[in-house]
Design an enzyme around this catalytic site. Structure first.
Site, PDB file in Angstrom:
ATOM      1  N   GLU A 194       0.843  -1.208   0.000  1.00  0.00           N
ATOM      2  CA  GLU A 194       0.000   0.000   0.000  1.00  0.00           C
ATOM      3  C   GLU A 194       0.874   1.252   0.000  1.00  0.00           C
ATOM      4  O   GLU A 194       0.637   2.189  -0.765  1.00  0.00           O
ATOM      5  CB  GLU A 194      -0.899  -0.038   1.243  1.00  0.00           C
ATOM      6  CG  GLU A 194      -2.135   0.815   1.147  1.00  0.00           C
ATOM      7  CD  GLU A 194      -3.020   0.657   2.377  1.00  0.00           C
ATOM      8  OE1 GLU A 194      -2.793  -0.259   3.201  1.00  0.00           O
ATOM      9  OE2 GLU A 194      -3.945   1.472   2.517  1.00  0.00           O
ATOM     10  N   GLY A 235      -8.779   4.792   6.967  1.00  0.00           N
ATOM     11  CA  GLY A 235      -9.608   4.652   8.157  1.00  0.00           C
ATOM     12  C   GLY A 235      -8.944   3.726   9.173  1.00  0.00           C
ATOM     13  O   GLY A 235      -9.054   3.935  10.382  1.00  0.00           O
ATOM     14  N   ALA A 236      -8.249   2.691   8.681  1.00  0.00           N
ATOM     15  CA  ALA A 236      -7.695   1.695   9.600  1.00  0.00           C
ATOM     16  C   ALA A 236      -6.169   1.648   9.640  1.00  0.00           C
ATOM     17  O   ALA A 236      -5.601   1.105  10.576  1.00  0.00           O
ATOM     18  CB  ALA A 236      -8.251   0.313   9.251  1.00  0.00           C
ATOM     19  N   SER A 237      -5.488   2.151   8.599  1.00  0.00           N
ATOM     20  CA  SER A 237      -4.018   2.162   8.671  1.00  0.00           C
ATOM     21  C   SER A 237      -3.469   3.407   7.996  1.00  0.00           C
ATOM     22  O   SER A 237      -4.182   4.120   7.280  1.00  0.00           O
ATOM     23  CB  SER A 237      -3.431   0.895   8.036  1.00  0.00           C
ATOM     24  OG  SER A 237      -3.558   0.930   6.646  1.00  0.00           O
ATOM     25  N   THR A 238      -2.201   3.667   8.258  1.00  0.00           N
ATOM     26  CA  THR A 238      -1.547   4.839   7.664  1.00  0.00           C
ATOM     27  C   THR A 238      -0.146   4.436   7.219  1.00  0.00           C
ATOM     28  O   THR A 238       0.468   3.552   7.830  1.00  0.00           O
ATOM     29  CB  THR A 238      -1.536   6.026   8.659  1.00  0.00           C
ATOM     30  OG1 THR A 238      -1.097   7.197   7.974  1.00  0.00           O
ATOM     31  CG2 THR A 238      -0.630   5.788   9.863  1.00  0.00           C
ATOM     32  N   GLN A 239       0.335   5.037   6.129  1.00  0.00           N
ATOM     33  CA  GLN A 239       1.647   4.684   5.583  1.00  0.00           C
ATOM     34  C   GLN A 239       2.522   5.922   5.395  1.00  0.00           C
ATOM     35  O   GLN A 239       2.015   6.992   5.052  1.00  0.00           O
ATOM     36  CB  GLN A 239       1.511   4.019   4.191  1.00  0.00           C
ATOM     37  CG  GLN A 239       0.891   2.643   4.176  1.00  0.00           C
ATOM     38  CD  GLN A 239      -0.613   2.664   4.345  1.00  0.00           C
ATOM     39  OE1 GLN A 239      -1.275   3.570   3.870  1.00  0.00           O
ATOM     40  NE2 GLN A 239      -1.157   1.686   5.042  1.00  0.00           N
TER      41      GLN A 239
HETATM   42  N1  LIG Z   1     -14.991  13.410   2.580  1.00  0.00           N
HETATM   43  C1  LIG Z   1     -14.507  12.512   3.434  1.00  0.00           C
HETATM   44  C2  LIG Z   1     -14.301  11.187   3.015  1.00  0.00           C
HETATM   45  C3  LIG Z   1     -13.796  10.301   3.952  1.00  0.00           C
HETATM   46  N2  LIG Z   1     -13.549  10.704   5.219  1.00  0.00           N
HETATM   47  C4  LIG Z   1     -12.981   9.797   6.207  1.00  0.00           C
HETATM   48  O1  LIG Z   1     -11.697   9.440   5.761  1.00  0.00           O
HETATM   49  C5  LIG Z   1     -11.414   8.129   6.212  1.00  0.00           C
HETATM   50  C6  LIG Z   1     -11.268   7.194   5.080  1.00  0.00           C
HETATM   51  O2  LIG Z   1     -10.218   7.497   4.324  1.00  0.00           O
HETATM   52  P1  LIG Z   1      -9.909   6.494   3.137  1.00  0.00           P
HETATM   53  O3  LIG Z   1      -8.599   6.896   2.638  1.00  0.00           O
HETATM   54  O4  LIG Z   1     -11.031   6.388   2.193  1.00  0.00           O
HETATM   55  O5  LIG Z   1      -9.773   5.127   4.003  1.00  0.00           O
HETATM   56  P2  LIG Z   1      -9.988   3.632   3.577  1.00  0.00           P
HETATM   57  O6  LIG Z   1      -9.315   3.430   2.275  1.00  0.00           O
HETATM   58  O7  LIG Z   1     -11.419   3.280   3.632  1.00  0.00           O
HETATM   59  O8  LIG Z   1      -9.245   2.880   4.763  1.00  0.00           O
HETATM   60  P3  LIG Z   1      -7.889   2.025   4.749  1.00  0.00           P
HETATM   61  O9  LIG Z   1      -6.985   2.612   3.734  1.00  0.00           O
HETATM   62  O10 LIG Z   1      -7.354   2.161   6.138  1.00  0.00           O
HETATM   63  O11 LIG Z   1      -8.304   0.614   4.441  1.00  0.00           O
HETATM   64  C7  LIG Z   1     -12.612   7.623   6.969  1.00  0.00           C
HETATM   65  O12 LIG Z   1     -12.359   7.836   8.316  1.00  0.00           O
HETATM   66  C8  LIG Z   1     -13.708   8.494   6.444  1.00  0.00           C
HETATM   67  O13 LIG Z   1     -14.701   8.631   7.435  1.00  0.00           O
HETATM   68  C9  LIG Z   1     -13.744  12.004   5.583  1.00  0.00           C
HETATM   69  O14 LIG Z   1     -13.479  12.357   6.742  1.00  0.00           O
HETATM   70  N3  LIG Z   1     -14.253  12.900   4.702  1.00  0.00           N
HETATM   71 CA   LIG Z   2      -7.056   3.571   1.729  1.00  0.00          CA
END
Ligand SMILES: Nc1ccn([C@@H]2O[C@H](COP(=O)(O)OP(=O)(O)OP(=O)(O)O)[C@@H](O)[C@H]2O)c(=O)n1
Ligand SMILES: [Ca+2]
Length: 530
Positions: A194, A235-239
């Site tokens: 990722e 939402g669950a991890s950061t890089q």
């Molecule tokens: N306009 C937006 C869109 C998304 N979010 C928030 O941003 C985070 C999601 O970011 P994203 O990069 O989409 O995470 P995922 O890909 O779903 O998670 P991960 O990469 O950890 O699997 C979530 O907390 C979501 O609530 C936000 O605050 N405002």
């Molecule tokens: Ca993501």
């Protein structure tokens, strides 16, 4: 009759770039219409107008006009996005030519949210796959590769319930195989992948890999690679991923080696599971719960007047919070906002363990981090949050300005915030105060960005027409579109060729004229003639 034209502007005959998408409402237009205009001043610039119906079929176009397409589904913890990429024929190995032409946000939760109803994970993707069918020419459906990469939500589900994670993946695979595209796999990608693919995406889009002319010469004089680091917050991890100044071999698991376009890159990357912003909030609440005696909790990271109730029993099933599990005499926890930025920052700071570092330098939790180097592109939730807070302007804000803007926002009462931003989902809106404070804590305390190098962080959502994220890098890698060696330099372009010919002719004419003047001195140039 309704006739909408799709306009394609091409820089040269072979690399059209889509400037406007088809309007699905007008795709039923029965008229066939196609015009090619070549302007006289710029012979190589073509404007092609086709009605929307034919955007799908491209009947009047030469076979190789449109090049290729690829689809990647980013199955994140909070939601799934489907991306369609397009590239011009025969140019796929050039840098920066693959572009995002469509993004579709899948309705509902991320695929890990289907752990109780695994058979519904696949069908949730159907609507976006249909949308992709409308964008990609019919003729090319079968050869268009489709990939699904699942990230931290599925990594966590695999830890919590392996069987459910496998069932979810089988369900999405079944749906993807039934789509008219060329299914290439649905898998959980690692945190390292990722980070690495995010880094490849932004540097590809910024044109940092392939240098030509003087830029190449300049870079050959410098030892460091002029690439940009990548900061992704999900939402669950950061890089965090970047090319450090000097590489120590202290922590080989954080190092990746790439050879791209004839150049070697030694890249540092680390992915922190449970440090995406949703899971960081869960971790924080789990810690706060430890010191709570009754079922209500005052939280400085939510606005004053904001209230939320959470179920305590489900809360600790998550691998990010399970270490904090203990018995509580209540099943529901009532959270009430306090809107206190400083207190919130102190509260969040506890998530970053800075005490033990077995290496020369660390970020947090004993993870190696070499000294920060160069510019960084910060995307995904880094961008969503900073963009909401109006902190992403081209003229970057200082660290102090950012902190005081977040402090001001956190201090606003919830009823006022809700009234002003009524169009924004409550789940997002209620957490921007926490998220802003968390982003500053992660960057300042976690990675140790300072007032000085803060300006090197660029919050970006898109680069050109493509979203910043890991998906493009993933597809480029799996379709072998980034060569290890630099492709041979192309022959001169038409423009340069004409220019060179004109220059040679001018030089030749001047030489002939000069020779003629020297040998046949005309009378007017002879001495004594006035
Ligand atoms: N306009 C937006 C869109 C998304 N979010 C928030 O941003 C985070 C999601 O970011 P994203 O990069 O989409 O995470 P995922 O890909 O779903 O998670 P991960 O990469 O950890 O699997 C979530 O907390 C979501 O609530 C936000 O605050 N405002
Ligand atoms: Ca993501």
């Amino acid at each position: 009759m309704h006739l909408t034209l799709c306009i394609y502007i091409s820089q040269n005959d072979l690399s059209p770039s889509r400037s406007r998408r088809c309007d699905p409402a007008s795709e039923r237009s029965p008229r066939s219409f196609s015009v090619v205009i070549e302007t006289k001043t710029e012979l190589w610039k073509k404007l092609v107008l086709v009605p929307c119906k034919h955007c799908l079929e491209h009947r009047n176009m030469p076979e190789d006009f449109w090049g290729g397409y690829g689809i990647v589904l980013d199955a994140g913890s909070s939601h799934t996005n489907l991306y369609v990429y397009e590239w011009p024929a025969e140019k796929e190995n050039d840098t920066g030519v693959v572009q995002q032409v469509e993004v579709c946000k899948v309705e509902g939760p991320g695929i890990s949210g289907y752990s109780q109803t695994t058979e519904k994970a696949g069908p949730s993707l159907v609507q976006c796959l249909r949308q992709a069918e409308g964008v990609i020419p019919l003729k090319q459906h079968q050869e268009t590769p489709v990939y699904l990469g699942a990230t931290a939500g599925m990594r966590l589900l695999r830890l919590e319930n392996k069987d459910a994670a496998e069932k979810v993946l089988s369900s999405v695979e079944k749906t993807l195989r039934s789509a008219p595209f060329n299914f290439q796999g649905a898998r959980i990608i690692s945190g390292q992948e990722e980070g690495a693919y995010g880094w490849i995406t932004i540097n590809y889009l910024l044109g940092n890999f392939k240098q030509s002319g003087w830029k190449k010469f300049l870079h050959s004089l410098k030892s460091v690679s002029e690439t940009s680091g990548a900061l992704d917050l999900g939402g669950a991890s950061t890089q965090i991923t970047f090319v450090p100044d000097e590489i120590s071999s202290e922590s080989p698991q954080n190092l990746l080696y790439f050879r791209l376009y004839g150049k070697d890159y030694r890249v540092y990357t680390h992915s922190f599971l449970c440090y995406g912003k949703d899971q960081a909030l869960q971790q924080k609440l789990a810690r706060d719960l430890q010191s709570t005696e009754n079922s209500s909790l005052f939280d400085p990271c939510f606005h004053q007047g904001y209230q939320r109730t959470i179920s305590v029993s489900n809360f600790f099933k998550n691998p990010c919070t399970s270490v904090e599990k203990k018995q509580f005499p209540f099943s529901q926890l009532h959270i009430e906002g306090e809107g206190n930025y400083e207190k919130c920052r102190r509260n969040i700071q506890n998530l970053f363990n800075k005490t033990d570092c077995p290496y020369s330098s660390c970020s947090f939790n004993g993870i190696y981090l070499p000294p920060l180097q160069g510019d960084f592109g910060a995307f995904s939730a880094f961008y969503f949050v900073m963009n909401f807070l109006n902190l992403t302007s081209d003229d970057p804000f200082t660290l102090d300005e950012v902190a005081s803007a977040i402090k001001k926002f956190c201090a606003r009462p919830w009823h006022e915030v809700k009234l002003q931003y009524h169009q924004i989902k409550e789940k997002y809106l209620s957490e921007y105060c926490f998220s802003g404070a968390y982003i500053l804590s992660l960057l300042e305390n976690g990675y140790e960005f300072t007032t000085e190098n803060w300006k090197r962080i660029h919050f970006l959502g898109k680069i050109g027409s493509s979203d910043a994220g890991w998906t493009l890098g993933y597809m480029l890698n799996l379709t072998n579109m980034i060569p290890a060696e630099e492709p041979p330099a192309p022959p001169l372009s038409y423009g340069s060729y004409v220019g060179l010919m004109v220059l040679c002719s001018l030089v030749l004419v001047s030489v002939i004229l000069l020779a003629w003047l020297l040998f046949h001195k005309p009378k007017c140039l002879q001495k004594g003639v006035v």
